[in-house]
Design a protein around this motif. Structure first.
Motif, PDB file in Angstrom:
ATOM      1  N   ASN A  51       0.746  -1.201   0.096  1.00  0.00           N
ATOM      2  CA  ASN A  51       0.034   0.091  -0.065  1.00  0.00           C
ATOM      3  C   ASN A  51       0.971   1.050  -0.052  1.00  0.00           C
ATOM      4  OD1 ASN A  51      -2.810  -1.091   0.288  1.00  0.00           O
ATOM      5  ND2 ASN A  51      -1.744  -2.098   2.064  1.00  0.00           N
ATOM      6  N   LYS A  52       0.951   2.001  -0.998  1.00  0.00           N
ATOM      7  CA  LYS A  52       1.690   3.170  -1.345  1.00  0.00           C
ATOM      8  C   LYS A  52       1.130   4.301  -0.186  1.00  0.00           C
ATOM      9  CE  LYS A  52       2.934   6.751  -4.516  1.00  0.00           C
ATOM     10  NZ  LYS A  52       2.747   7.289  -5.784  1.00  0.00           N
ATOM     11  N   GLY A  53       2.258   4.718   0.532  1.00  0.00           N
ATOM     12  CA  GLY A  53       1.946   5.785   1.380  1.00  0.00           C
ATOM     13  C   GLY A  53       1.279   5.125   2.633  1.00  0.00           C
ATOM     14  N   PHE A  54       1.716   3.916   2.928  1.00  0.00           N
ATOM     15  CA  PHE A  54       0.891   3.228   4.225  1.00  0.00           C
ATOM     16  C   PHE A  54       1.807   3.858   5.445  1.00  0.00           C
ATOM     17  CE2 PHE A  54       1.253  -0.099   7.307  1.00  0.00           C
ATOM     18  CZ  PHE A  54       0.297  -0.539   7.650  1.00  0.00           C
ATOM     19  N   ARG A  55       0.714   4.371   6.446  1.00  0.00           N
ATOM     20  CA  ARG A  55       1.200   4.899   7.758  1.00  0.00           C
ATOM     21  C   ARG A  55       0.943   4.191   8.928  1.00  0.00           C
ATOM     22  NH1 ARG A  55      -0.164  10.988   7.832  1.00  0.00           N
ATOM     23  NH2 ARG A  55       1.435  10.959   9.415  1.00  0.00           N
ATOM     24  N   PRO A  99       7.890   1.482   1.434  1.00  0.00           N
ATOM     25  CA  PRO A  99       7.702   1.628  -0.064  1.00  0.00           C
ATOM     26  C   PRO A  99       6.489   2.756  -0.196  1.00  0.00           C
ATOM     27  CG  PRO A  99       7.924  -0.536   0.355  1.00  0.00           C
ATOM     28  CD  PRO A  99       7.905  -0.002   1.661  1.00  0.00           C
ATOM     29  N   GLY A 100       6.829   3.609  -1.327  1.00  0.00           N
ATOM     30  CA  GLY A 100       5.976   4.652  -1.707  1.00  0.00           C
ATOM     31  C   GLY A 100       5.456   5.935  -0.872  1.00  0.00           C
ATOM     32  N   GLY A 101       6.619   5.896   0.045  1.00  0.00           N
ATOM     33  CA  GLY A 101       6.613   7.021   0.724  1.00  0.00           C
ATOM     34  C   GLY A 101       5.819   7.090   2.342  1.00  0.00           C
ATOM     35  N   GLY A 102       5.508   5.912   2.705  1.00  0.00           N
ATOM     36  CA  GLY A 102       5.052   5.655   4.157  1.00  0.00           C
ATOM     37  C   GLY A 102       5.863   5.630   5.116  1.00  0.00           C
ATOM     38  N   VAL A 103       5.488   5.362   6.358  1.00  0.00           N
ATOM     39  CA  VAL A 103       6.477   5.249   7.489  1.00  0.00           C
ATOM     40  C   VAL A 103       5.722   4.246   8.607  1.00  0.00           C
ATOM     41  CG1 VAL A 103       5.488   7.095   8.705  1.00  0.00           C
ATOM     42  CG2 VAL A 103       7.649   6.527   9.332  1.00  0.00           C
ATOM     43  N   ILE A 104       6.689   3.712   9.354  1.00  0.00           N
ATOM     44  CA  ILE A 104       6.259   3.065  10.531  1.00  0.00           C
ATOM     45  C   ILE A 104       6.859   3.675  11.680  1.00  0.00           C
ATOM     46  CG2 ILE A 104       6.071   0.829  11.736  1.00  0.00           C
ATOM     47  CD1 ILE A 104       6.361  -0.598   8.933  1.00  0.00           C
ATOM     48  N   THR A 105       6.317   4.206  12.716  1.00  0.00           N
ATOM     49  CA  THR A 105       6.733   4.810  13.832  1.00  0.00           C
ATOM     50  C   THR A 105       6.452   4.222  15.254  1.00  0.00           C
ATOM     51  OG1 THR A 105       4.789   6.158  14.406  1.00  0.00           O
ATOM     52  CG2 THR A 105       6.410   6.943  12.943  1.00  0.00           C
ATOM     53  N   PHE A 106       7.187   4.285  16.236  1.00  0.00           N
ATOM     54  CA  PHE A 106       6.943   3.835  17.457  1.00  0.00           C
ATOM     55  C   PHE A 106       7.046   4.588  18.577  1.00  0.00           C
ATOM     56  CE2 PHE A 106       9.422   1.504  14.024  1.00  0.00           C
ATOM     57  CZ  PHE A 106       9.011   0.206  14.271  1.00  0.00           C
ATOM     58  N   GLN A 107       5.976   4.469  19.461  1.00  0.00           N
ATOM     59  CA  GLN A 107       5.528   5.581  20.373  1.00  0.00           C
ATOM     60  C   GLN A 107       4.980   4.945  21.556  1.00  0.00           C
ATOM     61  OE1 GLN A 107       3.423   9.096  19.065  1.00  0.00           O
ATOM     62  NE2 GLN A 107       4.578   9.000  16.961  1.00  0.00           N
TER      63      GLN A 107
END
Length: 193
Positions: free
Chosen positions: A37-41, A82-90
């Protein structure tokens, strides 16, 4: 065992004992969703997270390596997808009612070790993850029916559009021999555990 969890659902909740592959399933699902999924956040959440060592980051990195998918960039505090997304950790304790708004627009929030999530954090997180078709994933080892996550999912009125599954070690075809030895020891010497 996890096939029904692949369908879209607002809530996906896996609870049960250690060694049941709950975290591994969600980490693999995170990588698959991000790759497809492009842009997956996404955000991986714990109630308290003093360092990334306490997060799901290493497990997700391992799943990226094992699957051999490309397009991911592992950074110190996040993973670009891929496709400009991000996985963050908080950590949720670090958020206020105002700062939680930074998570708007995320596709997935995965709460690992959800048995420690406070009622306040659960109440703040649920309406914040509100992008169209967004999902909230929860994995935990139950401690008490009074834990907010248990009351929410296993209480008298669980949420609609939720897939809630009890998963245990005996359903994990990759359950390691080391944990089986520990389980047998406890079964013989400490049945209550």
């Amino acid at each position: 065992m996890f096939n029904d969890l692949l369908r879209p659902s607002r809530y996906k909740a896996l609870y049960g004992g250690r060694g049941s592959a709950k975290s591994h399933f969600f980490a693999e699902a995170m990588v698959a969703n991000a790759h497809g999924n492009k842009g997956f956040r996404a955000v991986c959440v714990r109630e308290v997270q003093k360092s990334l060592k306490e997060s799901a980051k290493r497990l997700i990195e391992d799943k990226i390596a094992v699957t051999g998918v490309d397009g991911f960039e592992v950074l110190n505090d996040s993973i670009k997808t891929p496709g400009g997304g991000v996985i963050t950790f908080q950590g949720m304790q670090d958020h206020t009612a105002e700062s939680i708004k930074s998570l708007e627009g995320f596709n997935v929030a995965w709460v690992e070790e959800a048995q420690t999530l406070s009622a306040r954090s659960l109440e703040m997180l649920r309406p914040t993850i509100r992008a169209p078709k967004s999902e909230l994933w929860f994995s935990w080892n139950p401690r008490s029916a009074d834990d907010p996550v248990d009351a929410f999912f296993r209480g008298p009125t669980p949420p609609e559009d939720a897939i809630i599954r009890r998963i245990n070690y005996d359903q994990n075809m990759f359950f390691p021999a080391e944990l089986e030895a520990e389980r047998q020891h406890d079964a013989k010497n400490n049945r209550d555990r």
